[in-house]
Scaffold this motif. Structure first.
Motif, PDB file in Angstrom:
ATOM      1  N   LEU A  20       5.627  -1.900  -7.972  1.00 11.54           N
ATOM      2  CA  LEU A  20       5.919  -2.544  -6.515  1.00 11.54           C
ATOM      3  C   LEU A  20       4.916  -2.041  -5.733  1.00 11.54           C
ATOM      4  O   LEU A  20       4.398  -2.836  -4.697  1.00 11.54           O
ATOM      5  CB  LEU A  20       7.234  -1.887  -6.106  1.00 11.54           C
ATOM      6  N   THR A  27       1.882  -3.953  -6.172  1.00 13.42           N
ATOM      7  CA  THR A  27       1.976  -5.275  -5.617  1.00 13.42           C
ATOM      8  C   THR A  27       1.660  -5.124  -3.976  1.00 13.42           C
ATOM      9  O   THR A  27       1.076  -6.132  -3.404  1.00 13.42           O
ATOM     10  CB  THR A  27       3.232  -5.646  -5.960  1.00 13.42           C
ATOM     11  N   GLU A  28       2.266  -4.188  -3.492  1.00 16.53           N
ATOM     12  CA  GLU A  28       2.219  -3.915  -1.830  1.00 16.53           C
ATOM     13  C   GLU A  28       0.839  -3.686  -1.362  1.00 16.53           C
ATOM     14  O   GLU A  28       0.422  -4.133  -0.555  1.00 16.53           O
ATOM     15  CB  GLU A  28       3.134  -2.805  -1.446  1.00 16.53           C
ATOM     16  N   LYS A  78       3.934 -12.301  -3.470  1.00 12.84           N
ATOM     17  CA  LYS A  78       5.190 -12.466  -2.623  1.00 12.84           C
ATOM     18  C   LYS A  78       6.535 -12.399  -3.625  1.00 12.84           C
ATOM     19  O   LYS A  78       7.469 -11.722  -3.529  1.00 12.84           O
ATOM     20  CB  LYS A  78       5.387 -13.133  -1.387  1.00 12.84           C
ATOM     21  N   ARG A 101       6.601  -9.262  -5.595  1.00 13.71           N
ATOM     22  CA  ARG A 101       7.405  -8.193  -4.939  1.00 13.71           C
ATOM     23  C   ARG A 101       8.796  -8.023  -4.819  1.00 13.71           C
ATOM     24  O   ARG A 101       9.628  -7.339  -4.802  1.00 13.71           O
ATOM     25  CB  ARG A 101       6.689  -8.107  -3.487  1.00 13.71           C
ATOM     26  N   LYS A 107      11.214  -5.555  -6.106  1.00 16.97           N
ATOM     27  CA  LYS A 107      12.189  -5.060  -5.273  1.00 16.97           C
ATOM     28  C   LYS A 107      13.903  -4.931  -5.641  1.00 16.97           C
ATOM     29  O   LYS A 107      14.422  -4.286  -5.778  1.00 16.97           O
ATOM     30  CB  LYS A 107      12.263  -5.447  -3.781  1.00 16.97           C
TER      31      LYS A 107
END
Length: 849
Positions: free
Chosen positions: A384, A387-388, A827, A830, A834
């Motif tokens: 994560l 990815t961010e 997106k 993500r 999450k």
């Protein structure tokens, strides 16, 4: 019907014959009409279902939730993988554990990984969703990330499962173009319903030892590589499926599993087709089940799945519930009544039957999941975070409400950047230094157009007066240097390292001079160095006349030395006695110019004879300050020279506009457009590029027109109010010509032409060059600096008659397809990451790992 339970004992009943042979009752007939949508919780043996336990269901349920959220695209999740030789009964075991009937035909029927996920959903009717997960483009071999998911169907009748799974597999194989009969793309079978166990398993194509056709031999390696890719994951529980009638020594799955699981901690052996074991030969199988031979940490299980004719009879019933339980009854009867099967059960009851295997697998999966969940959470959080980071690297996605202010700020930044460069108000002075170089270059190129006049072996040209000599031939200033006592002591200290003391650079007569003082052979040595000569002079012949205080020349040394100097090469040393008293001393050098050599003699060099010929053939009107006989010649020479100024002026205009273009629009990371417009906004970048380019082109066109006017203004009729500079130049050129014309070959008219032409050109060159420079500086650079922001605001549609609304402005921030889809994928990634982190966190907190 009796079932083998996890408690270990078999049913005590010995009276019931094999259940599959009894006739169907009316109740059975009623059950036969039940479809998959009406399957009850007794769809699986209830004892087995209960023995799965809440802990196993909870752990396996977590994996299923993560898979449903798409976490398997980013993380390796625990799973069961069935692997073995073709026709080893893998698909039958899947059927025994999950009720999922895979296609069963003679030979190799599983030609792609088939991933089966079953989920207990209390109160929900049975349903099955079949889809394709495509990770590889069969045509190009490229990888899809994330995989492409294609939905096939959702069914509520379990009887249609085999056909639908076969159709899905066929859909994958139809895309294969490389001549193979297998694919690594996956058929996904997701089953949910009340009473379904929580399981996740993969049925792989069977390992091949030979093929019918030589053309298909590549399939052997392709299937093995496919199996290896699944076994390699530490999250995989390996089910080594081996038929009892096969030589276990020759099972390649054992070696492959051992390569990836050397200690056998995540491997389970599953022995199939026990009914093919002849009576009296079962001891070998029993020793394997008891762990005496081919030991694995998790041991072996033996299962008996229905034969094809038995399945056909069960299929005739038309009720999947009854069929599943009948299959279990067939297996139960085998281990209780079969002459070989009962020996297996008597010697290793805990290792016999699908129910025991199912319990072991769920327990093993639970342990694997519980052990790895904290690690999976860390990996999910790392994924994560990555990815961010990648999303941040794409920049903030522009919103319609912010587009206008962002463009206004962009125009302001580019305008400020151009102002700072043009006015040189920042630490980076490169733009201004390059501008000065352009202006110096136009001055040199314009000077180079001046006609030259050859008197004997000497050449006279307009920039010669830059040497600024007196009538005596000496430069108007002397080269001086004062050395203090401290500086002299430094010479003494550095005497053995040949270090020099250098005077400050002094610009005299258009030449940059410097004195060098050091020691040489026990003497004090002084040299003069012409660091920089005028651009059109290659060398100068000089007399260096030394005038010193506190120093004494060596015996035999004269105060004057004649030398020929080129830029950067010092003269021969003038030697003085070493000043042992250590006091300060002074050095002065007067310089007399004896001769000079032009850098290049241009094609407009006229000797005296040619000038006389021009005088004979030409006459013209009065010319300021000269006689009528030479006026026309002067006007012709000056007019020709002025016309030559056009090209260097045009070139300078082009160069300085290109400098502005490159500073604003160049491919350098430091250019304004690359600093202030993100690469992903290619449409905006093209718009800014176009607006600035058009405006700079407009300024350049205007400058070309103005330069043409300036050139025209310098053509005849000639006039100047700069009488002092003109007369001073005439006087100096007169002295030069007279000093060079030792043999008096120039008559008065020739001398007049040379002196008047060069002096007037010198005046005009200065005026023209300064006018061009001022125009380029103030019109090109200055106008752009003033107008830049307004031009951008108007061009982008923020102001003016073509003002756009916010939705139109947002289109300028449209990202290119590769970035748009990259952002979209990130997106989505993500979001699922999450969800995965939240699911794992919730799971860990709930059960306090």
């Amino acid at each position: 019907m009796q079932f083998l339970t996890g408690g270990g004992g078999a049913s005590t009943s010995t009276e019931a014959p094999p259940t599959s042979s009894r006739p169907a009752s009316d109740d059975d007939a009623q059950a036969e009409t039940t479809t998959g949508s009406n399957i009850s919780k007794d769809y699986f043996p209830i004892e087995t279902y209960r023995k799965l336990g809440t802990d196993a269901a909870r752990a396996i349920g977590l994996v299923n939730k993560l898979k449903s959220a798409g976490a398997e695209y980013d993380l390796e999740l625990p799973r069961l993988v069935f692997a073995g030789k073709q026709s080893a009964g893998k698909s039958s075991i899947v059927k025994a554990l999950t009720s999922v009937q895979l296609p069963r035909n003679y030979g190799t029927c599983t030609r792609c990984p088939i991933e089966v996920t079953t989920k207990n959903s209390p109160g929900q009717e049975w349903s099955c969703r079949i889809s394709l997960r495509i990770t590889v483009d069969e045509e190009s071999g490229g990888q899809y990330s994330p995989p492409v998911i294609e939905e096939c169907c959702v069914i509520t009748d379990s009887n249609s499962m085999p056909d639908e799974i076969e159709n899905a597999q066929r859909a994958l194989l139809e895309r294969v173009t490389n001549g193979t009969n297998f694919t690594s793309n996956v058929v996904c079978v997701n089953i949910a319903g009340d009473g379904c166990p929580d399981l996740s398993l993969v049925d792989l194509p069977g390992l091949i030892q030979s093929t019918e056709s030589k053309d298909d031999e590549g399939d052997i390696q392709r299937v093995e590589e496919l199996v290896k890719s699944y076994l390699a994951s530490s999250e995989t529980v390996i089910l080594q499926c081996i038929a009892c009638d096969e030589d276990i020594e020759n099972q390649s799955i054992r070696k492959l599993a051992r390569d990836f699981d050397p200690e056998g901690k995540r491997s389970i052996g599953v022995l199939t087709k026990p009914d093919k074991v002849d009576l009296g030969t079962e001891a070998g199988i029993i020793s394997i089940l008891q762990g005496y031979k081919y030991a694995l940490a998790q041991g072996y299980f033996v299962v008996r799945t229905p034969k094809q004719d038995e399945l056909n009879k069960l299929k005739e019933t038309g009720a999947n519930v009854t069929a599943f339980e009948e299959a279990r009854a067939i297996e139960n009867d085998f281990f209780q009544y079969h002459e070989v099967g009962k020996h297996f059960y008597q010697n290793a009851p805990e290792r016999c039957g699908s129910a025991k295997l199912l319990y072991k697998l769920s327990s093993m999966l639970q342990i694997l999941i519980d052990e790895h969940t904290p690690v999976i959470k860390v990996k999910a959080e790392e994924a994560l975070a990555q990815t961010e980071t990648e999303l941040e690297g794409l920049g903030v996605e522009m919103k319609e409400a912010d587009a206008r202010m962002e463009l206004i700020e962009l125009a302001r930044r580019i305008s400020l950047n151009s102002t700072e460069a043009i006015k040189s108000t920042t630490r980076d002075k490169s733009f201004w230094r390059r501008t000065v170089e352009i202006f110096e270059n136009i001055n040199k190129q314009v000077c180079d157009t001046s006609p030259m006049f050859q008197i004997g072996d000497k050449v006279v040209f307009s920039s010669l007066l830059n040497l600024d000599v007196k009538s005596s031939g000496y430069l108007r200033e002397s080269l001086t240097m004062h050395i203090s006592q401290d500086e002299f002591e430094a010479i003494v200290e550095e005497a053995h390292s040949n270090e020099l003391i250098l005077s400050p650079v002094q610009s005299i007569g258009g030449i940059d001079w410097q004195l060098q003082v050091g020691q040489e052979s026990g003497s004090l040595a002084v040299r003069a160095n012409a660091l920089k000569l005028p651009p059109d002079i290659a060398s100068v012949g000089v007399i260096l006349e030394f005038n010193t205080r506190g120093l004494t020349l060596h015996k035999g040394e004269a105060t004057k030395t004649e030398a020929t100097l080129v830029a950067g090469c010092p003269s021969q040393p003038k030697l003085f006695s070493w000043p042992y008293n250590g006091n300060s001393f002074f050095i002065g050098v007067s310089i007399k110019i004896l001769s000079y050599t032009p850098s290049e003699v241009n094609d407009r060099a006229y000797d005296v004879g040619e000038v006389k010929e021009m005088l004979e053939n030409t006459s013209g009107r009065d010319f300021p300050g000269i006689r009528l006989s030479s006026s026309a010649v002067c006007q012709e020479l000056i007019g020709e020279t002025v016309e030559l100024w056009k090209d260097p002026a045009y070139a300078s205009s082009k160069t300085i506009h290109n400098l502005l273009r490159y500073h604003l629009l160049g491919d350098s990371p430091q250019s304004a457009i690359n600093q202030f417009v993100h690469p992903r906004y290619k449409k905006l970048k093209r718009a800014v590029f176009s607006i600035i380019t058009k405006h700079v082109n407009k300024l350049e066109d205007e400058s070309i027109q103005q330069i043409a006017k300036l050139v025209q203004m310098e053509k005849p009729p000639f006039f100047t109010l700069n009488d002092f500079f003109l007369l001073d130049s005439r006087s100096k050129f007169q002295e030069v010509v007279e000093s060079l014309d030792m043999n008096r070959i120039c008559d008065d008219e020739v001398t007049e032409v040379i002196v008047s032409t060069l002096s007037f050109i010198r005046v005009k060159q200065k005026i023209f060059t300064e006018n061009v420079i001022q125009y380029l500086l103030h019109h090109c650079l200055g106008t752009f600096e003033v107008e830049c922001e307004k031009v951008l605001l108007d061009g982008l549609g923020l102001t003016g008659a073509k003002r756009r609304d916010d939705s139109e402005l947002l289109r300028l921030f449209h990202e290119e397809d590769d970035i748009y889809f990259r952002r979209k994928d990130l997106k989505e990634r993500r979001l699922r990451q999450k969800v995965a982190v939240d699911l794992i966190t919730e799971h860990l907190e709930e059960f306090e790992y």
